[in-house]
Design a protein around this motif. Sequence first.
Motif, PDB file in Angstrom:
ATOM      1  N   GLU A   1       0.893  -1.042   0.037  1.00 30.25           N
ATOM      2  CA  GLU A   1       0.079  -0.162   0.028  1.00 30.25           C
ATOM      3  C   GLU A   1       0.936   1.271  -0.003  1.00 30.25           C
ATOM      4  O   GLU A   1       1.747   1.424   0.739  1.00 30.25           O
ATOM      5  N   GLU A   2       0.561   2.304  -0.968  1.00 32.64           N
ATOM      6  CA  GLU A   2       1.467   3.372  -1.085  1.00 32.64           C
ATOM      7  C   GLU A   2       0.831   4.518   0.260  1.00 32.64           C
ATOM      8  O   GLU A   2      -0.282   4.619   0.247  1.00 32.64           O
ATOM      9  N   ILE A   3       1.944   5.145   0.723  1.00 35.83           N
ATOM     10  CA  ILE A   3       1.704   5.953   1.897  1.00 35.83           C
ATOM     11  C   ILE A   3       2.387   7.256   1.270  1.00 35.83           C
ATOM     12  O   ILE A   3       3.267   7.226   0.668  1.00 35.83           O
ATOM     13  N   ASN A   4       2.006   8.479   1.651  1.00 34.89           N
ATOM     14  CA  ASN A   4       2.706   9.846   1.371  1.00 34.89           C
ATOM     15  C   ASN A   4       2.622  10.588   2.696  1.00 34.89           C
ATOM     16  O   ASN A   4       1.912  10.192   3.705  1.00 34.89           O
ATOM     17  N   ALA A   5       3.124  11.932   2.829  1.00 40.03           N
ATOM     18  CA  ALA A   5       3.208  12.513   4.100  1.00 40.03           C
ATOM     19  C   ALA A   5       1.787  13.001   4.459  1.00 40.03           C
ATOM     20  O   ALA A   5       1.519  13.037   5.802  1.00 40.03           O
ATOM     21  N   ARG A   6       0.976  13.318   3.498  1.00 43.23           N
ATOM     22  CA  ARG A   6      -0.355  13.484   3.942  1.00 43.23           C
ATOM     23  C   ARG A   6      -1.064  12.406   4.704  1.00 43.23           C
ATOM     24  O   ARG A   6      -1.921  12.723   5.784  1.00 43.23           O
ATOM     25  N   VAL A   7      -1.168  11.226   4.201  1.00 45.64           N
ATOM     26  CA  VAL A   7      -1.574  10.164   4.653  1.00 45.64           C
ATOM     27  C   VAL A   7      -1.063   9.591   6.078  1.00 45.64           C
ATOM     28  O   VAL A   7      -1.659   9.562   6.877  1.00 45.64           O
ATOM     29  N   TYR A   8       0.042   9.712   6.024  1.00 47.36           N
ATOM     30  CA  TYR A   8       0.970   9.549   7.257  1.00 47.36           C
ATOM     31  C   TYR A   8       0.301  10.549   8.322  1.00 47.36           C
ATOM     32  O   TYR A   8       0.215  10.138   9.511  1.00 47.36           O
ATOM     33  N   SER A   9       0.340  11.815   8.082  1.00 49.72           N
ATOM     34  CA  SER A   9      -0.107  12.690   8.984  1.00 49.72           C
ATOM     35  C   SER A   9      -1.488  12.434   9.449  1.00 49.72           C
ATOM     36  O   SER A   9      -1.896  12.570  10.717  1.00 49.72           O
ATOM     37  N   GLU A  10      -2.656  12.057   8.727  1.00 54.13           N
ATOM     38  CA  GLU A  10      -3.803  11.688   9.098  1.00 54.13           C
ATOM     39  C   GLU A  10      -3.649  10.345   9.884  1.00 54.13           C
ATOM     40  O   GLU A  10      -4.355  10.477  11.022  1.00 54.13           O
ATOM     41  N   LEU A  11      -2.962   9.513   9.543  1.00 52.67           N
ATOM     42  CA  LEU A  11      -2.707   8.169  10.569  1.00 52.67           C
ATOM     43  C   LEU A  11      -2.327   8.745  11.771  1.00 52.67           C
ATOM     44  O   LEU A  11      -2.782   8.041  12.896  1.00 52.67           O
ATOM     45  N   ALA A  12      -1.278   9.423  11.893  1.00 48.70           N
ATOM     46  CA  ALA A  12      -0.565   9.798  13.059  1.00 48.70           C
ATOM     47  C   ALA A  12      -1.614  10.704  13.788  1.00 48.70           C
ATOM     48  O   ALA A  12      -1.483  10.400  15.286  1.00 48.70           O
ATOM     49  N   LYS A  13      -2.619  11.515  13.276  1.00 47.33           N
ATOM     50  CA  LYS A  13      -3.279  12.211  14.079  1.00 47.33           C
ATOM     51  C   LYS A  13      -4.471  11.351  14.726  1.00 47.33           C
ATOM     52  O   LYS A  13      -4.639  11.505  16.060  1.00 47.33           O
ATOM     53  N   GLU A  14      -4.943  10.243  14.058  1.00 48.04           N
ATOM     54  CA  GLU A  14      -5.614   9.241  14.699  1.00 48.04           C
ATOM     55  C   GLU A  14      -5.080   8.462  15.665  1.00 48.04           C
ATOM     56  O   GLU A  14      -5.635   8.293  16.831  1.00 48.04           O
ATOM     57  N   ALA A  15      -3.716   8.029  15.544  1.00 46.30           N
ATOM     58  CA  ALA A  15      -3.121   7.254  16.589  1.00 46.30           C
ATOM     59  C   ALA A  15      -3.041   8.150  17.710  1.00 46.30           C
ATOM     60  O   ALA A  15      -3.205   7.608  19.038  1.00 46.30           O
ATOM     61  N   ILE A  16      -2.741   9.362  17.778  1.00 52.73           N
ATOM     62  CA  ILE A  16      -2.560  10.221  19.000  1.00 52.73           C
ATOM     63  C   ILE A  16      -3.882  10.433  19.693  1.00 52.73           C
ATOM     64  O   ILE A  16      -3.807  10.432  21.022  1.00 52.73           O
ATOM     65  N   ASN A  17      -4.850  10.619  18.760  1.00 49.32           N
ATOM     66  CA  ASN A  17      -6.054  10.833  19.329  1.00 49.32           C
ATOM     67  C   ASN A  17      -6.403   9.525  20.266  1.00 49.32           C
ATOM     68  O   ASN A  17      -7.145   9.652  21.321  1.00 49.32           O
ATOM     69  N   VAL A  18      -6.229   8.339  20.004  1.00 50.88           N
ATOM     70  CA  VAL A  18      -6.312   7.093  20.412  1.00 50.88           C
ATOM     71  C   VAL A  18      -5.618   7.006  21.812  1.00 50.88           C
ATOM     72  O   VAL A  18      -5.904   6.800  22.723  1.00 50.88           O
ATOM     73  N   ILE A  19      -4.340   7.501  21.618  1.00 50.99           N
ATOM     74  CA  ILE A  19      -3.466   7.244  22.784  1.00 50.99           C
ATOM     75  C   ILE A  19      -3.871   8.024  23.874  1.00 50.99           C
ATOM     76  O   ILE A  19      -3.947   8.064  24.923  1.00 50.99           O
ATOM     77  N   TRP A  20      -4.204   9.521  23.491  1.00 52.06           N
ATOM     78  CA  TRP A  20      -4.742  10.393  24.260  1.00 52.06           C
ATOM     79  C   TRP A  20      -5.932  10.051  25.181  1.00 52.06           C
ATOM     80  O   TRP A  20      -6.314  10.114  26.288  1.00 52.06           O
ATOM     81  N   GLY A  21      -6.444   9.391  24.217  1.00 48.21           N
ATOM     82  CA  GLY A  21      -7.983   8.780  24.650  1.00 48.21           C
ATOM     83  C   GLY A  21      -7.985   7.862  25.793  1.00 48.21           C
ATOM     84  O   GLY A  21      -8.584   7.656  26.860  1.00 48.21           O
ATOM     85  N   LYS A  22      -6.546   7.146  25.711  1.00 50.90           N
ATOM     86  CA  LYS A  22      -6.302   6.244  26.882  1.00 50.90           C
ATOM     87  C   LYS A  22      -5.539   7.000  28.052  1.00 50.90           C
ATOM     88  O   LYS A  22      -4.997   6.010  29.241  1.00 50.90           O
ATOM     89  N   GLY A  23      -5.283   8.164  28.051  1.00 53.31           N
ATOM     90  CA  GLY A  23      -4.793   9.120  29.191  1.00 53.31           C
ATOM     91  C   GLY A  23      -3.200   8.797  29.154  1.00 53.31           C
ATOM     92  O   GLY A  23      -2.528   9.187  29.766  1.00 53.31           O
ATOM     93  N   LYS A  24      -2.662   8.544  28.037  1.00 50.08           N
ATOM     94  CA  LYS A  24      -1.289   8.348  27.619  1.00 50.08           C
ATOM     95  C   LYS A  24      -0.571   9.259  26.914  1.00 50.08           C
ATOM     96  O   LYS A  24      -1.178  10.175  26.190  1.00 50.08           O
ATOM     97  N   ILE A  25       0.712   9.224  26.919  1.00 51.15           N
ATOM     98  CA  ILE A  25       1.513  10.240  25.917  1.00 51.15           C
ATOM     99  C   ILE A  25       2.059   9.628  24.967  1.00 51.15           C
ATOM    100  O   ILE A  25       2.925   8.619  25.120  1.00 51.15           O
ATOM    101  N   PRO A  26       1.783  10.105  23.630  1.00 50.43           N
ATOM    102  CA  PRO A  26       2.360   9.513  22.541  1.00 50.43           C
ATOM    103  C   PRO A  26       3.999   9.716  22.218  1.00 50.43           C
ATOM    104  O   PRO A  26       4.262  10.830  22.531  1.00 50.43           O
ATOM    105  N   LEU A  27       4.389   8.848  21.779  1.00 51.31           N
ATOM    106  CA  LEU A  27       6.093   8.878  21.366  1.00 51.31           C
ATOM    107  C   LEU A  27       5.950   8.859  20.101  1.00 51.31           C
ATOM    108  O   LEU A  27       5.549   7.875  19.199  1.00 51.31           O
TER     109      LEU A  27
END
Length: 186
Positions: A1-27
Amino acid sequence: EEINARVYSELAKEAINVIWGKGKIPLLVCGSGFYLRAFLNGMYPVPLVTPEIRSEAQNMDLVKAIQFIKSKDPLALTNIDSADEYRVKRILEVLLSGDTWTNISQTTTGGFLKEHPHLSVLGFWLDWPRPELYTRINKRVPELISGMLTESKFVIKEYGMDCPGLKSLGYNFALDFLNGNIDTNA
């Protein structure tokens, strides 16, 4: 599957929101830092490239692509190595889409830190003493090369030569070696 910086940014934002939802700090861990910078600080407003334009750009000879870019946007290649086919073709895609790299690279859009100005980023990096660093590099590089060749063969076997992952950094050298385009006696 191809990825670019735009898609990476969207995925990172989603992952950070999930991590914050668990009360954790993303690395955020990265290699070259390009995607991380794009995610945190924003990206150039690159136009969406149609499959037809992408195909035209990717199929154009590198020398011809450079000549075309120089004729339409001479400043675009100022900070780009002409051997960096990925970046040259990206600039070409923008030109074929009706804009210039010089124009779009004047500003950035988006950026996680702009959306969350209350955040601060704490960065860590390795800073070995030079002699130790070179000793470690000299030990590790042969392992990396061997691993890259093995991995390249596996990816080709499993996914074929058209696998987008084979366009990632380093694979070009492995593929050139496997295809006999690199003289190991030089």
